[in-house]
Design an enzyme around this catalytic site. Structure first.
Site, PDB file in Angstrom:
ATOM      1  N   GLY A  84       0.827  -1.199   0.000  1.00 33.23           N
ATOM      2  CA  GLY A  84       0.000   0.000   0.000  1.00 33.23           C
ATOM      3  C   GLY A  84       0.858   1.243   0.000  1.00 33.23           C
ATOM      4  N   CYS A  85       0.335   2.320   0.525  1.00 31.21           N
ATOM      5  CA  CYS A  85       1.043   3.603   0.537  1.00 31.21           C
ATOM      6  C   CYS A  85       2.444   3.462   1.120  1.00 31.21           C
ATOM      7  CB  CYS A  85       0.250   4.622   1.352  1.00 31.21           C
ATOM      8  SG  CYS A  85       1.041   6.247   1.440  1.00 31.21           S
ATOM      9  N   PHE A  86       3.437   3.935   0.380  1.00 29.22           N
ATOM     10  CA  PHE A  86       4.808   3.746   0.852  1.00 29.22           C
ATOM     11  C   PHE A  86       5.168   4.633   2.038  1.00 29.22           C
ATOM     12  CE2 PHE A  86       5.981   5.930  -3.466  1.00 29.22           C
ATOM     13  CZ  PHE A  86       5.354   7.101  -3.101  1.00 29.22           C
TER      14      PHE A  86
END
Length: 227
Positions: A57-59
């Protein structure tokens, strides 16, 4: 864990938090550089370090979660798994490249093992049973994936997935892709160290923080001392 991540997603929706990396999220971030910033790219001297590349997901949250671990020297946010060289955030977000947001973890194998990193990835830093999404972030650019460099890493990943599936920790089966690493492309500079640089960003407060805190809760013995 599934309840925690579901709660994080619910809080994000209630708070109106924007998606990871969106122009709205960037605009709402407060300027300033706090202490202990992790902003940066690959270490200058990485000869003695190993690397692990995960996409969960979002880094922003993944970078911070792994940056806090003993033995981890640097975590770089970036893109991998696609076909376009030197992709931009806009291209990846527009699903033009096949890449997913990912982190490249530089770690000292004498201090922390690949197995420990894999355990954290599959049980604490994200929900590996969600297909092409993580909470409020949807699309293949947020897919769960692990990118191995050696046959030994591949075996570790497959064994860990089987173990977690057998534990019934999640209601569903793990859908994480296990694929060989081709090329990791570092993201733009403003994404590096974003979690600590912009703690008041609504997305960080209502989505990313819950993932980081979950890692802290489940693996306190692996955390670096707080400076």
């Amino acid at each position: 864990m599934k309840n925690l991540l579901q709660l994080a997603a619910g809080l994000a929706l209630l708070a109106g938090a924007t998606a990871c990396g969106s122009p709205q999220a960037q605009a709402q971030a407060k300027p300033g550089t706090p202490t202990r910033s992790t902003a940066g790219f690959a270490p200058a001297n990485a000869a003695s370090l190993a690397q692990a590349t995960f996409a969960g997901g979002c880094f922003w949250a993944q970078e911070e979660a792994f940056e806090q671990l003993k033995g981890v020297k640097q975590v770089v946010s970036g893109y991998t798994g696609g076909t376009v060289a030197h992709p931009t955030y806009e291209q990846v977000a527009g699903q033009e490249t096949g890449h997913t947001e990912a982190v490249d973890i530089y770690y000292d194998p004498k201090e922390i093992s690949y197995q420990q990193l894999a355990d954290i990835f599959f049980t604490a830093s994200h929900d590996p049973t969600q297909l092409n999404r993580q909470g409020p972030d949807t699309g293949p650019e947020y897919r769960s994936a692990v990118f191995y460099r050696t046959p030994a890493e591949k075996k570790t990943l497959e064994t860990t997935i089987a173990k977690v599936n057998a534990s019934k920790e999640y209601d569903g089966k793990i859908v994480t892709q296990v694929v060989p690493l081709q090329q990791f492309w570092p993201a733009e500079g403003y994404h590096q160290g974003y979690y600590r640089l912009h703690p008041d960003n609504p997305y960080i407060e209502h989505v990313s923080a819950h993932k980081v805190e979950h890692v802290q809760k489940l693996f306190p013995n692996l955390l670096k001392p707080v400076l």
